[in-house]
Design a protein around this motif. Structure first.
Motif, PDB file in Angstrom:
ATOM      1  N   MET A  34       8.780  -1.987  15.268  1.00 28.41           N
ATOM      2  CA  MET A  34       9.082  -3.360  15.161  1.00 28.41           C
ATOM      3  C   MET A  34       7.804  -3.272  14.119  1.00 28.41           C
ATOM      4  N   LEU A  35       6.831  -3.392  14.659  1.00 29.29           N
ATOM      5  CA  LEU A  35       5.764  -3.668  14.172  1.00 29.29           C
ATOM      6  C   LEU A  35       5.635  -2.383  13.704  1.00 29.29           C
ATOM      7  N   ARG A  36       5.868  -0.969  12.884  1.00 21.19           N
ATOM      8  CA  ARG A  36       5.642  -0.043  12.489  1.00 21.19           C
ATOM      9  C   ARG A  36       6.394  -0.146  11.423  1.00 21.19           C
ATOM     10  N   ALA A  37       7.894  -0.566  11.742  1.00 24.73           N
ATOM     11  CA  ALA A  37       8.770  -1.201  10.515  1.00 24.73           C
ATOM     12  C   ALA A  37       8.101  -2.452   9.279  1.00 24.73           C
ATOM     13  N   ARG A  38       8.246  -3.085  10.146  1.00 29.66           N
ATOM     14  CA  ARG A  38       7.747  -4.436   9.472  1.00 29.66           C
ATOM     15  C   ARG A  38       6.531  -4.457   8.657  1.00 29.66           C
ATOM     16  N   SER A  39       4.954  -3.475   9.064  1.00 32.17           N
ATOM     17  CA  SER A  39       4.513  -3.030   8.650  1.00 32.17           C
ATOM     18  C   SER A  39       4.857  -1.930   7.393  1.00 32.17           C
ATOM     19  N   GLY A  40       5.447  -1.227   6.739  1.00 33.48           N
ATOM     20  CA  GLY A  40       6.079  -0.279   5.928  1.00 33.48           C
ATOM     21  C   GLY A  40       7.065  -1.105   4.795  1.00 33.48           C
ATOM     22  N   PHE A  41       7.647  -1.940   5.647  1.00 37.50           N
ATOM     23  CA  PHE A  41       8.224  -2.968   4.706  1.00 37.50           C
ATOM     24  C   PHE A  41       7.276  -3.445   3.788  1.00 37.50           C
ATOM     25  N   LEU A  42       6.255  -4.476   4.808  1.00 43.94           N
ATOM     26  CA  LEU A  42       5.316  -5.171   4.070  1.00 43.94           C
ATOM     27  C   LEU A  42       4.613  -4.759   2.924  1.00 43.94           C
ATOM     28  N   SER A  43       3.820  -3.480   3.618  1.00 41.28           N
ATOM     29  CA  SER A  43       2.940  -2.707   2.456  1.00 41.28           C
ATOM     30  C   SER A  43       3.948  -2.697   1.423  1.00 41.28           C
ATOM     31  N   ALA A  44       5.205  -1.950   0.696  1.00 38.45           N
ATOM     32  CA  ALA A  44       5.909  -1.835  -0.057  1.00 38.45           C
ATOM     33  C   ALA A  44       5.985  -3.096  -1.078  1.00 38.45           C
ATOM     34  N   GLY A  45       4.860  -3.799  -0.805  1.00 44.46           N
ATOM     35  CA  GLY A  45       5.372  -5.235  -1.300  1.00 44.46           C
ATOM     36  C   GLY A  45       6.842  -5.490  -1.659  1.00 44.46           C
ATOM     37  N   HIS A  46       7.945  -5.450  -0.416  1.00 45.67           N
ATOM     38  CA  HIS A  46       9.173  -6.498  -0.595  1.00 45.67           C
ATOM     39  C   HIS A  46       8.575  -7.793  -0.573  1.00 45.67           C
ATOM     40  N   TYR A  47       7.481  -8.607   0.304  1.00 49.72           N
ATOM     41  CA  TYR A  47       7.194  -9.847   0.498  1.00 49.72           C
ATOM     42  C   TYR A  47       6.432 -10.315  -0.295  1.00 49.72           C
ATOM     43  N   ARG A  48       5.949 -10.385  -0.778  1.00 43.67           N
ATOM     44  CA  ARG A  48       3.800 -10.088  -2.129  1.00 43.67           C
ATOM     45  C   ARG A  48       4.568 -11.181  -2.638  1.00 43.67           C
ATOM     46  N   PRO A  49       5.536 -11.473  -3.227  1.00 45.56           N
ATOM     47  CA  PRO A  49       6.525 -13.297  -3.921  1.00 45.56           C
ATOM     48  C   PRO A  49       5.774 -13.869  -2.744  1.00 45.56           C
ATOM     49  N   MET A  50       5.897 -14.190  -1.684  1.00 45.87           N
ATOM     50  CA  MET A  50       6.134 -16.058  -0.554  1.00 45.87           C
ATOM     51  C   MET A  50       4.510 -14.786  -0.160  1.00 45.87           C
ATOM     52  N   ALA A  51       3.643 -13.642  -0.130  1.00 49.15           N
ATOM     53  CA  ALA A  51       2.260 -14.253   0.235  1.00 49.15           C
ATOM     54  C   ALA A  51       1.842 -14.109  -0.976  1.00 49.15           C
ATOM     55  N   ASP A  52       1.876 -14.108  -1.380  1.00 48.82           N
ATOM     56  CA  ASP A  52       1.234 -15.629  -3.192  1.00 48.82           C
ATOM     57  C   ASP A  52       1.326 -16.145  -2.896  1.00 48.82           C
ATOM     58  N   ALA A  53       2.578 -16.735  -2.269  1.00 46.24           N
ATOM     59  CA  ALA A  53       2.728 -18.520  -2.875  1.00 46.24           C
ATOM     60  C   ALA A  53       2.363 -18.728  -1.732  1.00 46.24           C
ATOM     61  N   VAL A  54       2.180 -18.545  -0.577  1.00 47.51           N
ATOM     62  CA  VAL A  54       0.907 -18.807  -0.066  1.00 47.51           C
ATOM     63  C   VAL A  54       0.021 -18.662  -0.002  1.00 47.51           C
ATOM     64  N   VAL A  55      -0.987 -17.905  -0.740  1.00 42.34           N
ATOM     65  CA  VAL A  55      -2.350 -18.642  -0.738  1.00 42.34           C
ATOM     66  C   VAL A  55      -2.198 -19.064  -2.203  1.00 42.34           C
TER      67      VAL A  55
END
Ligand SMILES: C[S@@+](CC[C@H](N)C(=O)[O-])C[C@H]1O[C@@H](n2cnc3c(N)ncnc32)[C@H](O)[C@@H]1O
Ligand SMILES: [Zn+2]
Length: 274
Positions: free
Chosen positions: A58-79
């Motif tokens: 699960m961790l590897r899958a999430r890490s792969g998905f996040l590093s592909a940038g799919h949730y980046r807009p949410m990370a930017d909104a956190v910032v």
């Protein structure tokens, strides 16, 4: 490890300080530092499972998905939410930090001292590796329900899709600190559920944590165009659908090589109140 915000001994609550390749308290409770620099501060007596938290797949899958940038807009909104509240030498506690993706995005933009906690050792290992070159960041295996951190120590706490104790987050925050919490919105990943013919019940409205007042709320929705079967498989493997969904539904998804899925996030910023 940075001097600011020491870890606390999970046995006696005294501050921990580096002693050789360990962290130790004044009562000589001592915890080995892993080669990646993190410490396991989860007492075996306080957990029923040998491998609590998310598993490696699960961790590897999430890490792969996040590093592909799919949730980046949410990370930017956190910032964006945190940035008016974090000065240069601020400290941030990431509760249920996973592989450290969000802490990384925040650290690069706002440079806070980072402490991250996750109950899964593999998550903490991944986060520590990610922050290898950042001496002000430190991670520990621990439960968010009993955090090995001092009282009133942090300028900010972050929780993204992780279980936490409201009382523990509040205890860790300075009185003027802020708590950024991210929850799935009602329509989050609906297309994924539909593709599996899951009963498409939306996520419930998240409850407000006790002991906090809402400062700001933002709803963020966007479409993610997944253009490889790897992205689709990663998204499936990082959600509870992976064990809940039907075998046929999963097979159908795995056979797809593109899918447009809507992300729906509720981001909230809170302040502690009496
Ligand atoms: C859905 S994941 C989110 C991880 C990370 N915040 C992210 O969004 O990438 C939930 C995380 O919480 C961790 N977790 C579950 N129960 C926990 C607990 N009691 N204490 C600390 N972490 C916990 C899991 O191991 C997992 O890494
Ligand atoms: Zn101790």
């Amino acid at each position: 490890m940075s001097e600011t915000v020491p870890w606390r001994c999970p046995v006696c609550r005294a501050p921990l300080a580096p002693v050789g390749r360990t962290l130790a308290c004044s009562s000589r409770h001592s915890f080995d530092l892993a080669k990646e620099g993190y410490c396991n501060l989860l007492l075996a007596s306080r957990t029923r499972s040998k491998h609590p938290g998310d598993d490696k797949a699960m961790l590897r899958a999430r890490s792969g998905f996040l590093s592909a940038g799919h949730y980046r807009p949410m990370a930017d909104a956190v910032v964006d939410l945190l940035s008016p509240h974090l000065s240069n030498d601020a400290s941030l506690l990431d509760c249920g930090c996973g592989d450290g993706y969000y802490a990384d995005v925040v650290q690069r933009s706002l440079q806070p001292t980072i402490r991250g906690i996750d109950i899964a050792r593999e998550a903490v290992r991944m986060a520590s590796r990610r922050f290898k070159q950042v001496p002000t960041a430190s991670f520990a295996v621990a439960s968010t329900y009993d955090m090995p951190v001092p009282d009133a120590a942090f300028d900010a706490a972050l929780q993204v899709f992780a279980p936490v104790s409201d009382a523990e987050v509040r205890r860790a925050l300075r009185p003027e600190g802020v708590y950024c919490a991210v929850f799935p919105g009602e329509a989050h990943l609906m297309a994924l559920k539909e593709a599996m013919y899951e009963r498409t019940r939306g996520h419930k409205e998240p409850k407000h944590p006790e002991g906090f007042a809402l400062v700001r709320e933002r709803r963020l929705t966007f479409d993610m165009a997944l253009e490889s079967s790897e992205d689709i498989a990663n998204l499936l493997a990082m959600t509870p659908l992976n064990w809940r969904g039907s075998r046929e539904g999963k097979a159908r998804l795995r056979a797809m090589d593109s899918l447009v899925v809507g992300a729906d996030f509720v981001l909230r910023l809170y302040r502690p109140v009496d």
